[in-house]
Each structure stands twice: as structure tokens, then as C-alpha cells.
Design a protein around this motif. Structure first.
Motif, mmCIF file in Angstrom:
data_model
loop_
_atom_site.group_PDB
_atom_site.id
_atom_site.type_symbol
_atom_site.label_atom_id
_atom_site.label_comp_id
_atom_site.label_asym_id
_atom_site.label_seq_id
_atom_site.Cartn_x
_atom_site.Cartn_y
_atom_site.Cartn_z
ATOM 1 N N VAL A 221 57.367 -2.280 110.510
ATOM 2 C CA VAL A 221 58.276 -1.224 110.969
ATOM 3 C C VAL A 221 59.363 -1.842 111.849
ATOM 4 C CG1 VAL A 221 58.484 0.871 112.380
ATOM 5 C CG2 VAL A 221 56.542 0.603 110.812
ATOM 6 N N LYS A 222 58.954 -2.702 112.794
ATOM 7 C CA LYS A 222 59.916 -3.361 113.685
ATOM 8 C C LYS A 222 60.896 -4.223 112.902
ATOM 9 C CE LYS A 222 57.313 -5.406 116.799
ATOM 10 N NZ LYS A 222 57.040 -6.162 118.047
ATOM 11 N N ALA A 223 60.418 -4.821 111.826
ATOM 12 C CA ALA A 223 61.269 -5.699 111.016
ATOM 13 C C ALA A 223 62.165 -4.922 110.060
ATOM 14 C CB ALA A 223 60.399 -6.682 110.233
ATOM 15 N N GLY A 224 62.020 -3.591 110.026
ATOM 16 C CA GLY A 224 62.854 -2.771 109.148
ATOM 17 C C GLY A 224 62.411 -2.763 107.702
ATOM 18 N N ARG A 225 61.189 -3.192 107.442
ATOM 19 C CA ARG A 225 60.704 -3.256 106.059
ATOM 20 C C ARG A 225 59.915 -2.008 105.654
ATOM 21 N NH1 ARG A 225 57.821 -8.760 104.940
ATOM 22 N NH2 ARG A 225 58.134 -8.020 102.798
ATOM 23 N N LEU A 226 59.544 -1.201 106.633
ATOM 24 C CA LEU A 226 58.884 0.077 106.381
ATOM 25 C C LEU A 226 59.502 1.124 107.294
ATOM 26 C CD1 LEU A 226 55.082 -0.913 106.316
ATOM 27 C CD2 LEU A 226 56.390 -0.090 104.356
ATOM 28 N N LYS A 227 59.532 2.374 106.839
ATOM 29 C CA LYS A 227 59.952 3.461 107.740
ATOM 30 C C LYS A 227 58.715 4.235 108.146
ATOM 31 C CE LYS A 227 62.803 5.565 104.898
ATOM 32 N NZ LYS A 227 63.719 6.603 104.336
ATOM 33 N N VAL A 228 58.685 4.652 109.404
ATOM 34 C CA VAL A 228 57.514 5.360 109.912
ATOM 35 C C VAL A 228 57.812 6.849 109.971
ATOM 36 C CG1 VAL A 228 58.187 4.902 112.320
ATOM 37 C CG2 VAL A 228 55.820 5.490 111.773
ATOM 38 N N LEU A 229 56.861 7.658 109.495
ATOM 39 C CA LEU A 229 57.061 9.103 109.371
ATOM 40 C C LEU A 229 56.264 9.917 110.391
ATOM 41 C CD1 LEU A 229 56.779 9.390 105.459
ATOM 42 C CD2 LEU A 229 58.788 8.792 106.837
ATOM 43 N N ALA A 230 55.111 9.386 110.830
ATOM 44 C CA ALA A 230 54.261 10.133 111.768
ATOM 45 C C ALA A 230 53.174 9.217 112.308
ATOM 46 C CB ALA A 230 53.629 11.340 111.071
ATOM 47 N N VAL A 231 52.547 9.659 113.405
ATOM 48 C CA VAL A 231 51.395 8.942 113.961
ATOM 49 C C VAL A 231 50.194 9.876 113.951
ATOM 50 C CG1 VAL A 231 52.761 7.391 115.398
ATOM 51 C CG2 VAL A 231 51.989 9.561 116.342
ATOM 52 N N THR A 232 48.984 9.310 113.817
ATOM 53 C CA THR A 232 47.787 10.144 113.665
ATOM 54 C C THR A 232 47.097 10.481 114.988
ATOM 55 O OG1 THR A 232 46.281 8.255 113.399
ATOM 56 C CG2 THR A 232 47.350 9.120 111.397
ATOM 57 N N SER A 233 47.613 9.962 116.103
ATOM 58 C CA SER A 233 47.035 10.282 117.404
ATOM 59 C C SER A 233 47.402 11.715 117.806
ATOM 60 C CB SER A 233 47.538 9.295 118.458
ATOM 61 O OG SER A 233 48.938 9.155 118.390
ATOM 62 N N SER A 234 46.732 12.230 118.823
ATOM 63 C CA SER A 234 47.001 13.606 119.259
ATOM 64 C C SER A 234 48.328 13.710 120.015
ATOM 65 C CB SER A 234 45.859 14.123 120.143
ATOM 66 O OG SER A 234 45.718 13.292 121.288
ATOM 67 N N LYS A 235 48.783 12.569 120.578
ATOM 68 C CA LYS A 235 50.048 12.529 121.306
ATOM 69 C C LYS A 235 50.930 11.415 120.749
ATOM 70 C CE LYS A 235 47.893 14.080 125.641
ATOM 71 N NZ LYS A 235 47.593 13.709 127.044
ATOM 72 N N ARG A 236 52.225 11.532 120.985
ATOM 73 C CA ARG A 236 53.134 10.461 120.584
ATOM 74 C C ARG A 236 52.808 9.192 121.375
ATOM 75 N NH1 ARG A 236 59.148 12.968 119.316
ATOM 76 N NH2 ARG A 236 58.420 14.910 118.321
ATOM 77 N N ILE A 237 53.153 8.048 120.800
ATOM 78 C CA ILE A 237 52.805 6.792 121.449
ATOM 79 C C ILE A 237 54.049 6.116 122.025
ATOM 80 C CG2 ILE A 237 50.735 6.423 120.065
ATOM 81 C CD1 ILE A 237 52.300 4.593 118.250
ATOM 82 N N PRO A 238 53.888 5.353 123.104
ATOM 83 C CA PRO A 238 55.036 4.724 123.779
ATOM 84 C C PRO A 238 55.856 3.805 122.884
ATOM 85 C CG PRO A 238 53.081 4.583 125.156
ATOM 86 C CD PRO A 238 52.624 5.086 123.829
ATOM 87 N N GLN A 239 55.193 3.132 121.949
ATOM 88 C CA GLN A 239 55.907 2.200 121.065
ATOM 89 C C GLN A 239 56.838 2.916 120.096
ATOM 90 O OE1 GLN A 239 52.721 2.327 121.665
ATOM 91 N NE2 GLN A 239 52.029 0.324 122.404
ATOM 92 N N LEU A 240 56.525 4.192 119.792
ATOM 93 C CA LEU A 240 57.325 4.978 118.846
ATOM 94 C C LEU A 240 57.533 6.389 119.408
ATOM 95 C CD1 LEU A 240 55.355 3.897 115.639
ATOM 96 C CD2 LEU A 240 57.701 3.193 116.185
ATOM 97 N N PRO A 241 58.231 6.493 120.512
ATOM 98 C CA PRO A 241 58.340 7.791 121.203
ATOM 99 C C PRO A 241 59.062 8.878 120.407
ATOM 100 C CG PRO A 241 59.864 6.179 122.141
ATOM 101 C CD PRO A 241 58.973 5.432 121.206
#
Length: 331
Positions: A221-241
Motif C-alpha cells: 500500500v505504501k509503495a502504491g502497488r495496492l489501494k486500501v479500501l477498509a480495515v477490519t478493526s473496530s476503530k480506524r488505525i493510526p497508519q491509515l487514519p
């Protein structure tokens, strides 16, 4: 005279018995003190480079420094992790063959009709290491920027888009099945032998999307080779706010984390189990590891073998309900 003789004999027998007890106890004490006195093999049942492998190697390197013995990593992928797990189940219970695995270790027998091991009977839980959220990722050319968008695309064109999973019965697979079932999506799931081939095929455009643990997917994701759509945790994470949770994307209450731990074969001696558990707890407190784990959104835990057993039982009970509700079954 006779009384004195009998007393003397009893005293002599008592001394001999005490000496025998001392001599008999020495090998056990020495064996405990000596462990480990040769290299330890740590089996990781997935391909190199994935999330489990990344975290496992970090923990193994620190354990090696603490124990003063080599920790040899052996990747044994195949059959959604069953091949590597089965190898540990069949190994000698001497502390020299260990298993580093994720929660899929206990999930797989719940969904696999012909699972080759029993998650409780065939292993000794040593320590839970920590847990990590998974992220929903997609090929960069896919015309979507969120899970909500992907759901709209998949409903507009049934059986056009696909999921890639790191293995059947893994947390990745369960998350995809739960999303597919909840949104009633016609998206086939393609299984791979680990997160590396799974993500490679998403990046290559052979499959549309995947759910994968942060440690393996985030670098892409950081390298721009994948796009991120959602996270599975109950709250958003600091790395992907800016990235919403799956719960925010239309599935209220959704939360699924991948947790990692260390196991030995069944009947691992209690003293070796305790020693390894204590060393793992010490390892994950190491400052250099904590900094690396924070980058990967990996949250460490401190656990005893007894606490780890409780986690395993609770997870089996929870996931069994999910598996039944979503009718997840591997023949």
C-alpha cells in the motif's frame, strides 16, 4: 541390641532413600537448566514474506539473542497451513520443534471437513504474541476507492470481480466470506498458498481484491502497488487514519483481527513451556521490536500458557458461530 540394630538399619535405609531421590531428581533439574542446548526449529506454515512470516522472524531473531541458541525458520506452506501444523503435531515434544502461526491454526479445523489435526488435542499452547487488523485491498486499476464502491461494482456486475485469500480457513478467508455473505455478493474466492502469492495476483490484476493482515499488505500500500479500501478493526488505525473500517462501510459491529502465537507438540514438558512463554513475553517487550511492530499496527500481548488456552477456546466458540451462520465449509 536388636532394637539398636533395627534402628541402624532403618537409618541406613533412610539415607540411601534420600540419596536415591537426590540422584533421581538431578537429570530432570539438569535437563531443565540445559534447555535449549541445541538449535530450535520454528515452523511457519506459510510462504516467506507474508504477515505471519514477517512477525515470526522478528520474534525468532529476538528469542535467539535471549536464549543463546539458533532459531531456524522452516517455511512449510500448503493445504492452508495444515502441512506445517501437522509436522509440529507429529514432532517430539522436547521443545526443539515449535510452530509459529496465526489464528487460522484454530479456525481451519472448524471449516475443513478433513482437517489433519485437532487444534486443542494435538498441541501445547505456549504464548499468544499479539494481534493485528486486516486490510481490504484492491488492484490499483479497479474503479473504486472504498469497500462501499466495491460492493456497488460487484452487485452491478455479478461474478465479474473476485477475492484472493491466503488460504482456506485463514482469517483472510473468513473475513472475505463474512463480507460476501453479509452483502450478498457474487464474488468467487480464489485460494493461494500464503499472503505473498495472494497479493501478487491482486497487484497483477488476476484477482480483484483481498483481505490480508497489515504486516504483509501494508508495504505494498505504501509503495502504491495496492489501494486500501477498509480495515477490519473496530476503530480506524493510526497508519491509515483516512481509511474507514468495515463497520463504517455498511456492516455495523464488524471486527475481525488476526492473532499470532507460539505452539509446541502436545505434552510439551511444563518447565519448557513456561520458559518459552516467559522468553516470548520478554522478547515482545524489547524496544526495537516494539517500534517495528508499531509500524505494522501489530499490538503485542503478554500471556501465560493458561491464558493462551482460554483465548483459543473463546475464539473457537466465537468463530464456530460465524462459520455456521455463513455456511463456510471446505470439502
Amino acid at each position: 541390641m536388636n532394637r539398636t540394630g533395627r534402628t541402624g538399619r532403618r537409618a541406613a535405609l533412610g539415607v540411601i532413600g534420600a540419596m536415591a531421590m537426590m540422584i533421581g531428581s538431578q537429570p530432570v533439574a539438569l535437563a531443565s537448566e540445559a534447555y535449549p542446548n541445541r538449535p530450535i526449529k520454528m515452523i511457519i506454515p506459510y510462504t516467506p514474506g507474508g504477515s505471519i512470516d514477517t512477525v515470526g522472524r522478528l520474534v525468532a531473531a529476538q528469542l535467539q539473542r535471549q536464549l543463546g541458541q539458533a532459531i531456524v525458520i522452516e517455511n512449510r506452506p500448503g493445504a492452508s497451513g495444515m502441512i506445517g501444523s501437522e509436522a509440529v503435531a507429529k514432532a517430539s515434544a522436547d521443545g526443539y520443534t515449535l510452530l509459529f502461526n496465526a489464528s487460522s491454526q484454530v479456525y481451519l479445523p472448524l471449516v475443513a471437513k478433513n482437517a489433519s489435526y485437532d487444534a486443542i488435542r494435538d498441541f501445547t499452547p505456549i504464548a499468544q504474541v499479539g494481534h493485528v487488523p486486516l486490510i481490504v485491498v484492491a488492484n490499483t486499476s479497479l474503479p473504486t476507492s472504498s469497500l462501499r464502491d466495491l460492493v456497488k461494482l460487484a452487485k452491478a456486475k455479478p461474478r465479474t470481480y473476485t477475492w484472493a485469500t491466503s488460504g482456506l480457513g485463514t482469517t483472510s478467508h473468513l473475513a472475505e466470506e463474512m463480507i460476501r455473505h453479509a452483502f450478498k455478493l457474487e464474488m468467487d474466492i480464489v485460494s493461494y498458498k500464503g499472503a505473498v502469492p495472494q497479493l501478487n495476483d491482486v497487484m497483477g490484476g488476476h484477482v480483484s481484491a483481498a483481505v490480508s493482515p497489515m504486516p504483509g499488505a501494508y508495504p505494498f500500500v505504501k509503495a502504491g502497488r495496492l489501494k486500501v479500501l477498509a480495515v477490519t478493526s473496530s476503530k480506524r488505525i493510526p497508519q491509515l487514519p483516512a481509511v474507514p473500517t468495515v463497520a463504517e462501510s455498511g456492516l455495523p459491529g464488524f471486527e475481525l483481527l488476526s492473532w499470532y502465537g507460539l505452539w509446541g507438540p502436545a505434552n510439551l514438558p511444563a518447565d519448557i513451556t513456561r520458559k518459552l512463554s516467559q522468553e516470548v513475553n520478554k522478547a515482545v517487550r524489547e524496544a526495537s521490536l516494539k517500534a517495528r511492530f508499531e509500524e505494522l499496527a501489530f499490538e503485542t500481548v503478554q500471556s501465560t500458557p493458561e491464558q493462551f488456552k482460554v483465548v483459543i477456546k473463546d475464539e473457537i466458540d466465537k468463530v464456530a458461530g460465524i462459520v455456521k451462520a455463513a455456511s463456510i465449509r471446505i470439502d
